[in-house]
Design a protein around this motif. Structure first.
Motif, PDB file in Angstrom:
ATOM      1  N   GLY A 497       0.819  -1.208   0.000  1.00 28.80           N
ATOM      2  CA  GLY A 497       0.000   0.000   0.000  1.00 28.80           C
ATOM      3  C   GLY A 497       0.851   1.254   0.000  1.00 28.80           C
ATOM      4  N   ASP A 498       1.923   1.258   0.762  1.00 33.36           N
ATOM      5  CA  ASP A 498       2.831   2.414   0.796  1.00 33.36           C
ATOM      6  C   ASP A 498       3.527   2.587  -0.556  1.00 33.36           C
ATOM      7  N   LYS A 499       3.937   1.481  -1.156  1.00 35.68           N
ATOM      8  CA  LYS A 499       4.619   1.556  -2.455  1.00 35.68           C
ATOM      9  C   LYS A 499       3.674   2.048  -3.555  1.00 35.68           C
ATOM     10  N   VAL A 500       2.418   1.638  -3.506  1.00 36.02           N
ATOM     11  CA  VAL A 500       1.449   2.109  -4.505  1.00 36.02           C
ATOM     12  C   VAL A 500       1.236   3.611  -4.372  1.00 36.02           C
ATOM     13  N   SER A 501       1.166   4.100  -3.148  1.00 34.68           N
ATOM     14  CA  SER A 501       1.003   5.548  -2.944  1.00 34.68           C
ATOM     15  C   SER A 501       2.178   6.316  -3.537  1.00 34.68           C
ATOM     16  N   LYS A 502       3.387   5.840  -3.287  1.00 32.01           N
ATOM     17  CA  LYS A 502       4.569   6.522  -3.813  1.00 32.01           C
ATOM     18  C   LYS A 502       4.639   6.418  -5.336  1.00 32.01           C
ATOM     19  N   LEU A 503       4.329   5.243  -5.867  1.00 32.77           N
ATOM     20  CA  LEU A 503       4.362   5.070  -7.319  1.00 32.77           C
ATOM     21  C   LEU A 503       3.326   5.964  -8.002  1.00 32.77           C
ATOM     22  N   THR A 504       2.152   6.058  -7.421  1.00 31.66           N
ATOM     23  CA  THR A 504       1.100   6.895  -7.996  1.00 31.66           C
ATOM     24  C   THR A 504       1.533   8.352  -8.060  1.00 31.66           C
ATOM     25  N   LEU A 505       2.109   8.842  -6.978  1.00 33.63           N
ATOM     26  CA  LEU A 505       2.582  10.234  -6.941  1.00 33.63           C
ATOM     27  C   LEU A 505       3.669  10.443  -7.991  1.00 33.63           C
ATOM     28  N   GLU A 506       4.588   9.513  -8.095  1.00 35.73           N
ATOM     29  CA  GLU A 506       5.685   9.626  -9.057  1.00 35.73           C
ATOM     30  C   GLU A 506       5.163   9.642 -10.495  1.00 35.73           C
ATOM     31  N   LEU A 507       4.222   8.744 -10.799  1.00 38.96           N
ATOM     32  CA  LEU A 507       3.682   8.695 -12.158  1.00 38.96           C
ATOM     33  C   LEU A 507       2.854   9.933 -12.468  1.00 38.96           C
TER      34      LEU A 507
END
Length: 596
Positions: A497-507
Motif C-alpha cells: 500500500g505504501d509503495k502504490v502511494s509513492k508510485l502513484t505520486l511519481e507517475l
C-alpha cells in the motif's frame, strides 16, 4: 472428459463469512428480506443447472460451432443450445436480479453474479447469450424512454427476447469516435440506420423470438469524434403497438467470424440497411448511455475468466491426483504404485496453487464489487451510494483486466499440468485456454482498462478514489495488525500500500511532463493495484480462516495454505512491475518508427 463441480462451499464462505452480504442487504429495503437460506438455496439450484444442463454442451458446442444460412441470414446455434436456453428461461434465471416492476424477481446483483460465475465455468460461449441480454436490460432500464421500457424490459427480463450491443466497426475498435454508421430521422420520430458492425457477440441466433440490438450511430448534424455518437434500440423484428412482433427489420447477419475460441457463440458481422430504430437518451450522448452496458459487460468479462479459472483448476487437480510420473524428489510418496502422482512435484503444485489463488481471490473481488453495485443502486443513504459508485468505478477496470490476465495465466498453467494430454481436445483444457484469450481483448482491451484506471480513475481525480480504498486497507491493517498470527499477511499488505502511494505520486508528476509516461506505466500499474486489492482480500480471508481453524474443518486449513502461497509466490511479482513502471517511456518511445 472434463468435469465441473459448483464451488458452493467457497461461494458461501465469501458471501457469508468474509463479506457478510446479508448483513449489508438488511440496510437496503429492496433486499432486506434476502437471507442466508434464500441465497444458498438459489445458488444450489443455479449450480445444478450450470453443471447438469449447460456444462454438457461446452465441448460439443465448441466442435459444432454456429452456422449461417447465406440466403436467409439466419444463424443456427450448436445442438442443445436452444433447449438449454428454454430451460434457463422456464427456470426464471433470466429474471433473477431484474426489477420486479418489469416481471423480475428483484434479487441482489450479488446473487446474480454468483450464478454467472457458475454458468461461465459451464460454458462461456453459451452464457454470452443471456449475459449480453442482461447488459441491454441494464442500459434500457437506466436510459430508456417509458415507451422503450414498456416494450422491451418485460421481454428482456423474462428472457423471451435477447439483447446485444453493436459498437465496433471494421475501421474502429476502441476508438468509437471514428464510427460511421448513420441515423436519419423519419417523420414518425423514429430513425433509419445504415452501416456495418463487426464482432457482435450473439448478434444473430435461433434461441429467442427477437433480438434487441443497441446500436451506436451518428445523426446528420453530429459533431466529429465521440461527442457526436447517439444510441438507438433496433430490434431484429419490429414491434407493433400491442407488443406483438411485426415485420423483419432491415438488420441482418452478413457473416460469422472464424475465431480462436468461443465457437458456440455467434460473433456476427451485422449489416444495417435502413433498419428502423428509436433513440435512447439524448442526441449525441449515446456513449454515456452505452457505458451502463459496457461497464456491466466489463464486469461480466472478468466473471468469464473467473469461471474458466475455476473449472480449469478443478480438472487439473483431478488429473494431478491420478497421473503417475516419476518419483518425488524427496523419495517415493506412493511406493505401492509404479510412480508417484504428479501432485507430489513442487512445480505442479505451484501451477495448481496459482490457479486456485487466482480463482478464490477473483471470487472474493467479484462478490465484493457486486455488493457495491447493490449498494449503489439500492442503499437509502446517498453518501453510501456515492462511495459505492466511486469504488465500483475504481474496481471495474481491475476486475476486467486483472482477472482476465490471471485467467489466461491460470488456464495455461492448468493445461501444462496435463502435459501432452492438455494439448489434446478430448481433455477439454485447450478449449479453456482458447476461450480465455478473447477476454483480454474485447470490451476494451486490457491496455485500455489500464489507461482508464491510471489516467481517469486515479490521476483524473487526484487519487481521490484510490485514497478512499487505501483508507479501507489502512483501517483493516491497524485493526488486524495487533495480532501476531496476522503479521505474515498484514506486513506485506501495508508495505505494498505504501509503495502504490509513492508510485502513484511519481507517475502523476511524470505524466504532467508527458502523457506517454502514463501510457508506458499503465499496464504495470494496473497489475500492481490488482495485487493490492487481492492482498487486502486474501488477508481478510486468512483472518477468517485463522479464527475458525480450531474447528478442524479442512476447508479453513486449505484457505490458509492458499493465502500463504499467494503472499509468498504471487504477490512478489509487484516488485518487478513497480521497477518496470518506473523505467518510464524512453525505452519504448526512443527508437525511431522506421527501425521497427
Amino acid at each position: 472428459m472434463p468435469q465441473y463441480r459448483p464451488p458452493l462451499r467457497d461461494m458461501q464462505f465469501v458471501l457469508h463469512e468474509l463479506i457478510r452480504v446479508t448483513d449489508a442487504f438488511k440496510e437496503m429495503p429492496a433486499h432486506a428480506e434476502t437471507d442466508v437460506e434464500t441465497v444458498n438455496a438459489v445458488l444450489e439450484e443455479a449450480g445444478k443447472f450450470a453443471a447438469e444442463v449447460v456444462f454438457p454442451l461446452n465441448q460439443a458446442g465448441d466442435r459444432a460451432g454456429c452456422t449461417l444460412d447465406p440466403v436467409t441470414h439466419e444463424v443456427r446455434t450448436p445442438p442443445g443450445y436452444r433447449e438449454a436456453y428454454r430451460q434457463y428461461v422456464d427456470g426464471g434465471w433470466a429474471s433473477l436480479s431484474c426489477d420486479t416492476a418489469h416481471g423480475g424477481q428483484g434479487l441482489p446483483q450479488t446473487v446474480n453474479q454468483c450464478l454467472y460465475e457458475m454458468l461461465n465455468s459451464a460454458s462461456q460461449a453459451w452464457t454470452m447469450y443471456p449475459g449480453l441480454s442482461h447488459g441491454a436490460y441494464e442500459c434500457l432500464h437506466a436510459h430508456g424512454t417509458p415507451e422503450q421500457k414498456a416494450t422491451y424490459l418485460p421481454r428482456l427480463t423474462s428472457g423471451e427476447w435477447t439483447g446485444t450491443m453493436c459498437l465496433t466497426e471494421s475501421h474502429c475498435g476502441t476508438d468509437l469516435g471514428l464510427l460511421r454508421t448513420k441515423a436519419e430521422p423519419l417523420p414518425d420520430g423514429s430513425w433509419r440506420l445504415t452501416g456495418n458492425k463487426i464482432f457482435i457477440s450473439a448478434g444473430e441466433h435461433d434461441m429467442a423470438a427477437n433480438i434487441v440490438h443497441l446500436v451506436l450511430a451518428r445523426l446528420p448534424d453530429a459533431p466529429a469524434g465521440s461527442r457526436g455518437i447517439s444510441l438507438f434500440v433496433v430490434p431484429k423484428f419490429r414491434v407493433r403497438a400491442d407488443g406483438s412482433l411485426g415485420e423483419r427489420n432491415a438488420i441482418h447477419c452478413g457473416g460469422l467470424e472464424h475465431k480462436m475460441g468461443i465457437h458456440g457463440n455467434a460473433t456476427a458481422q451485422m449489416v444495417l440497411d435502413g433498419a428502423v430504430g428509436t433513440l435512447v437518451g439524448e442526441p449525441h450522448k449515446g456513449l454515456q448511455a452505452m457505458f451502463v452496458m459496457m461497464n456491466a459487460a466489463r464486469l461480466g468479462v472478468g466473471m468469464q475468466s473467473l469461471g474458466l479459472t475455476e473449472v480449469a483448476y478443478q480438472n487439473a487437480v483431478a488429473y494431478a491426483r491420478e497421473r503417475q510420473q516419476m518419483r518425488s524428489l524427496t523419495g517415493p510418496k506412493a511406493p505401492e504404485l509404479p510412480a508417484d502422482p504428479i501432485l507430489v512435484h513442487p512445480d505442479v503444485r505451484k501451477m495448481l496453487l496459482t490457479a486456485r489463488a487466482y480463482a478464490e481471490g477473483g471470487r472474493a473481488l467479484c462478490v465484493h464489487t457486486a455488493l457495491l453495485l447493490d449498494q449503489e443502486l439500492h442503499h437509502p443513504d446517498e453518501d453510501v451510494r456515492r462511495a459505492a459508485a466511486d469504488e465500483v468505478a475504481l474496481l471495474t477496470p481491475i476486475v476486467k483486466a486483472f482477472l482476465t490476465d490471471n485467467g489466461w495465466i491460470a488456464t495455461s498453467h492448468c493445461m501444462q499440468v496435463f502435459g501432452g494430454h492438455g494439448y489434446i481436445a478430448e481433455w477439454g483444457m485447450e478449449q479453456y485456454v482458447r476461450d480465455a484469450r478473447i477476454n483480454m481483448i474485447y470490451e476494451g482491451t486490457n491496455t485500455i482498462q489500464s489507461l482508464d484506471l491510471l489516467g481517469r480513475k486515479v490521476l483524473g481525480d487526484n487519487g481521490r478514489k484510490l485514497k478512499a480504498f487505501g483508507r479501507r486497507i489502512t483501517e483493516f491493517a491497524e485493526d488486524a495488525g495487533v495480532r501476531e498470527d496476522m503479521q505474515e499477511f498484514i506486513n506485506p499488505l501495508a508495505d505494498l500500500g505504501d509503495k502504490v502511494s509513492k508510485l502513484t505520486l511519481e507517475l502523476g508528476m511524470k505524466g504532467m511532463g508527458s502523457a506517454d509516461e502514463v501510457g508506458a506505466a499503465a499496464v504495470d500499474y494496473l497489475r500492481v493495484v490488482g495485487h493490492l486489492v487481492f492482498a487486502y482480500l486474501w488477508a481478510r480471508m486468512a483472518m477468517v480462516a485463522l479464527d475458525r481453524q480450531a474447528e478442524g474443518d479442512a476447508f479453513y486449513t486449505a484457505k490458509l495454505h492458499t493465502a500463504r502461497f499467494y503472499f509468498a509466490k504471487l504477490l512478489p511479482e509487484t516488485a518487478g512491475l513497480i521497477r518496470s513502471a518506473r523505467a518510464g517511456a524512453s525505452p519504448l518511445m526512443a527508437m525511431d518508427a522506421t527501425l521497427f
